[in-house]
Design a protein around this motif. Structure first.
Motif, mmCIF file in Angstrom:
data_model
loop_
_atom_site.group_PDB
_atom_site.id
_atom_site.type_symbol
_atom_site.label_atom_id
_atom_site.label_comp_id
_atom_site.label_asym_id
_atom_site.label_seq_id
_atom_site.Cartn_x
_atom_site.Cartn_y
_atom_site.Cartn_z
ATOM 1 N N PHE A 121 -3.254 -30.259 -9.100
ATOM 2 C CA PHE A 121 -2.306 -29.871 -8.058
ATOM 3 C C PHE A 121 -2.631 -28.528 -7.404
ATOM 4 N N ILE A 122 -3.560 -27.766 -7.961
ATOM 5 C CA ILE A 122 -3.891 -26.450 -7.408
ATOM 6 C C ILE A 122 -5.193 -26.554 -6.634
ATOM 7 N N LEU A 123 -5.176 -26.119 -5.378
ATOM 8 C CA LEU A 123 -6.382 -26.151 -4.558
ATOM 9 C C LEU A 123 -7.151 -24.837 -4.656
ATOM 10 N N ARG A 124 -6.445 -23.717 -4.502
ATOM 11 C CA ARG A 124 -7.114 -22.423 -4.464
ATOM 12 C C ARG A 124 -6.248 -21.394 -5.181
ATOM 13 N N MET A 125 -6.890 -20.456 -5.882
ATOM 14 C CA MET A 125 -6.169 -19.368 -6.546
ATOM 15 C C MET A 125 -6.783 -18.047 -6.116
ATOM 16 N N LEU A 126 -6.023 -17.259 -5.383
ATOM 17 C CA LEU A 126 -6.511 -15.979 -4.877
ATOM 18 C C LEU A 126 -5.797 -14.834 -5.588
ATOM 19 N N PRO A 127 -6.520 -13.955 -6.273
ATOM 20 C CA PRO A 127 -5.878 -12.793 -6.887
ATOM 21 C C PRO A 127 -5.474 -11.779 -5.823
ATOM 22 N N ILE A 128 -4.241 -11.307 -5.909
ATOM 23 C CA ILE A 128 -3.700 -10.337 -4.954
ATOM 24 C C ILE A 128 -3.423 -9.035 -5.692
ATOM 25 N N GLN A 129 -3.938 -7.935 -5.144
ATOM 26 C CA GLN A 129 -3.818 -6.645 -5.825
ATOM 27 C C GLN A 129 -2.717 -5.759 -5.258
ATOM 28 N N ALA A 130 -2.258 -6.064 -4.051
ATOM 29 C CA ALA A 130 -1.209 -5.243 -3.443
ATOM 30 C C ALA A 130 -0.430 -6.073 -2.437
ATOM 31 N N VAL A 131 0.852 -5.720 -2.284
ATOM 32 C CA VAL A 131 1.735 -6.395 -1.339
ATOM 33 C C VAL A 131 2.419 -5.338 -0.492
ATOM 34 N N CYS A 132 2.507 -5.607 0.821
ATOM 35 C CA CYS A 132 3.145 -4.641 1.709
ATOM 36 C C CYS A 132 3.806 -5.382 2.859
ATOM 37 N N ARG A 133 4.463 -4.638 3.735
ATOM 38 C CA ARG A 133 5.047 -5.213 4.935
ATOM 39 C C ARG A 133 3.937 -5.643 5.892
ATOM 40 N N ALA A 134 4.219 -6.686 6.662
ATOM 41 C CA ALA A 134 3.204 -7.227 7.563
ATOM 42 C C ALA A 134 3.190 -6.471 8.885
ATOM 43 N N ASN A 135 2.815 -5.205 8.812
ATOM 44 C CA ASN A 135 2.566 -4.428 10.028
ATOM 45 C C ASN A 135 1.271 -3.657 9.849
ATOM 46 N N LEU A 136 0.648 -3.309 10.953
ATOM 47 C CA LEU A 136 -0.710 -2.764 10.910
ATOM 48 C C LEU A 136 -0.781 -1.466 10.116
ATOM 49 N N LYS A 137 0.181 -0.591 10.269
ATOM 50 C CA LYS A 137 0.137 0.698 9.575
ATOM 51 C C LYS A 137 0.157 0.526 8.061
ATOM 52 N N ASP A 138 1.085 -0.297 7.564
ATOM 53 C CA ASP A 138 1.184 -0.490 6.112
ATOM 54 C C ASP A 138 -0.064 -1.179 5.562
ATOM 55 N N ILE A 139 -0.603 -2.127 6.320
ATOM 56 C CA ILE A 139 -1.804 -2.821 5.863
ATOM 57 C C ILE A 139 -2.971 -1.850 5.739
ATOM 58 N N ILE A 140 -3.146 -0.990 6.728
ATOM 59 C CA ILE A 140 -4.246 -0.021 6.693
ATOM 60 C C ILE A 140 -4.066 0.952 5.527
ATOM 61 N N ASP A 141 -2.831 1.383 5.288
ATOM 62 C CA ASP A 141 -2.579 2.305 4.172
ATOM 63 C C ASP A 141 -2.942 1.661 2.829
ATOM 64 N N VAL A 142 -2.544 0.405 2.643
ATOM 65 C CA VAL A 142 -2.807 -0.275 1.379
ATOM 66 C C VAL A 142 -4.295 -0.546 1.205
ATOM 67 N N VAL A 143 -4.944 -1.041 2.264
ATOM 68 C CA VAL A 143 -6.386 -1.290 2.186
ATOM 69 C C VAL A 143 -7.135 0.007 1.929
ATOM 70 N N GLY A 144 -6.670 1.104 2.511
ATOM 71 C CA GLY A 144 -7.312 2.394 2.282
ATOM 72 C C GLY A 144 -7.277 2.805 0.825
ATOM 73 N N ASN A 145 -6.132 2.593 0.170
ATOM 74 C CA ASN A 145 -6.016 2.931 -1.252
ATOM 75 C C ASN A 145 -6.876 2.021 -2.119
ATOM 76 N N LEU A 146 -6.864 0.719 -1.814
ATOM 77 C CA LEU A 146 -7.652 -0.218 -2.607
ATOM 78 C C LEU A 146 -9.150 -0.018 -2.411
ATOM 79 N N SER A 147 -9.557 0.268 -1.204
ATOM 80 C CA SER A 147 -10.993 0.345 -0.901
ATOM 81 C C SER A 147 -11.668 1.525 -1.575
ATOM 82 N N ASP A 148 -10.893 2.520 -1.995
ATOM 83 C CA ASP A 148 -11.500 3.639 -2.726
ATOM 84 C C ASP A 148 -12.166 3.154 -4.015
ATOM 85 N N ARG A 149 -11.638 2.100 -4.606
ATOM 86 C CA ARG A 149 -12.196 1.571 -5.853
ATOM 87 C C ARG A 149 -13.465 0.764 -5.628
ATOM 88 N N PHE A 150 -13.642 0.236 -4.417
ATOM 89 C CA PHE A 150 -14.724 -0.713 -4.187
ATOM 90 C C PHE A 150 -15.794 -0.217 -3.210
#
Length: 277
Positions: free
Chosen positions: A114-143
């Motif tokens: 019954f499961i097609l795809r499983m995507l691990p999610i590391q952060a959740v935020c509001r769906a606006n450009l500013k919040d997305i950039i802030d979250v990606v900025g924090n996560l990308s420091d690790r990678f």
């Protein structure tokens, strides 16, 4: 029509791999299909108009109160059909998901119908450009900060027409470049894939390794085995393509060419369309 089956399989698979990686835990009660614990159903009862981020916040608070009961996973209503969200108290969902995908690729054994795809999610935020950039900025420091990496940005959205795909991809790409000038986009075989999944007013973000090598974390494609007949036909096609052809054979009927193009559509593209509906 198989939501409960999908949730049940998710709990079974995730708990099995969590036990293998982190050791088993003592659970005082059994998770049900409405959430990670029997009383989680109460927190899922909300009006359809309530914002999904508010639901997730309530679920997070409830999960925090239940950590002493050692529930590692809890199903949360995502607000979109055919899309489930399972919350976890584990520190890094990537580790467990990567092990699962590699096991499927090696063993070729189905884990769920019954499961097609499983995507691990590391952060959740509001769906606006500013919040997305802030979250990606924090996560990308690790990678992306220390060593240069190749990357691709995967953007999908459900029930949201307010967020511009082009704006998100452009801003995220610029941000990753500022982390390290050696970071380069690679849409075919990137080392890391930046996943941006928009669901209503919520955005789920993850940075995944070996995304294309592991068939976009598609459980069905990872266990699919190529039949000997198909493999033989593929070898013949390669041999024929390598052989020089007479000039008279270089002319292809346009109708035959269109038919061949339609037949050569890859299964992964077709599965992608199914997965995001």
């Amino acid at each position: 029509g198989h939501v409960r089956d999908c949730i049940r399989d998710s709990y079974r698979i995730l708990n099995a791999y969590a036990d293998e990686l982190y050791g088993p835990v003592d659970v005082t009660s059994t998770p049900d299909d409405n959430g990670g614990a029997p009383d989680a159903a109460e927190s899922n009862v909300a009006s359809d108009e309530e914002d999904i981020s508010i639901k997730l916040q309530k679920e997070a608070e409830a999960a925090g109160r239940k950590q002493n009961r050692s529930f590692r996973f809890q199903s949360v209503e995502s607000g979109a059909m055919n899309c489930l969200f399972v919350q976890t108290i584990l520190p890094d969902p990537n580790e467990m998901a990567l092990k699962l995908m590699k096991d499927l690729s090696t063993t070729k054994k189905h884990k769920s119908r019954f499961i097609l795809r499983m995507l691990p999610i590391q952060a959740v935020c509001r769906a606006n450009l500013k919040d997305i950039i802030d979250v990606v900025g924090n996560l990308s420091d690790r990678f992306f900060l220390k060593e240069p990496k190749t990357y691709a940005i995967i953007f999908n959205r459900r029930l949201n027409n307010d967020l511009s795909r082009e704006d998100v991809i452009r801003e995220v790409a610029d941000l990753i470049t500022t982390k390290n000038a050696g970071n380069k986009a690679n849409l075919k075989s990137p080392q890391l894939a930046v996943i941006v999944e928009v669901i209503k007013g919520l955005c789920c973000i993850g940075i995944l390794p070996e995304y294309y090598q592991l068939r976009k974390y598609n459980l069905v494609e990872l266990v699919a085995q190529q039949s000997p007949t198909s493999a033989a036909k593929a070898d013949e096609a390669v041999a024929e393509e390598a052989m020089p052809k007479p000039e008279a054979e270089d002319k292809v009927n346009p109708a035959e060419q269109r038919e061949t193009s339609e037949k050569n559509n890859s299964p992964s593209e077709q599965d992608d369309k199914v997965a995001i509906k």
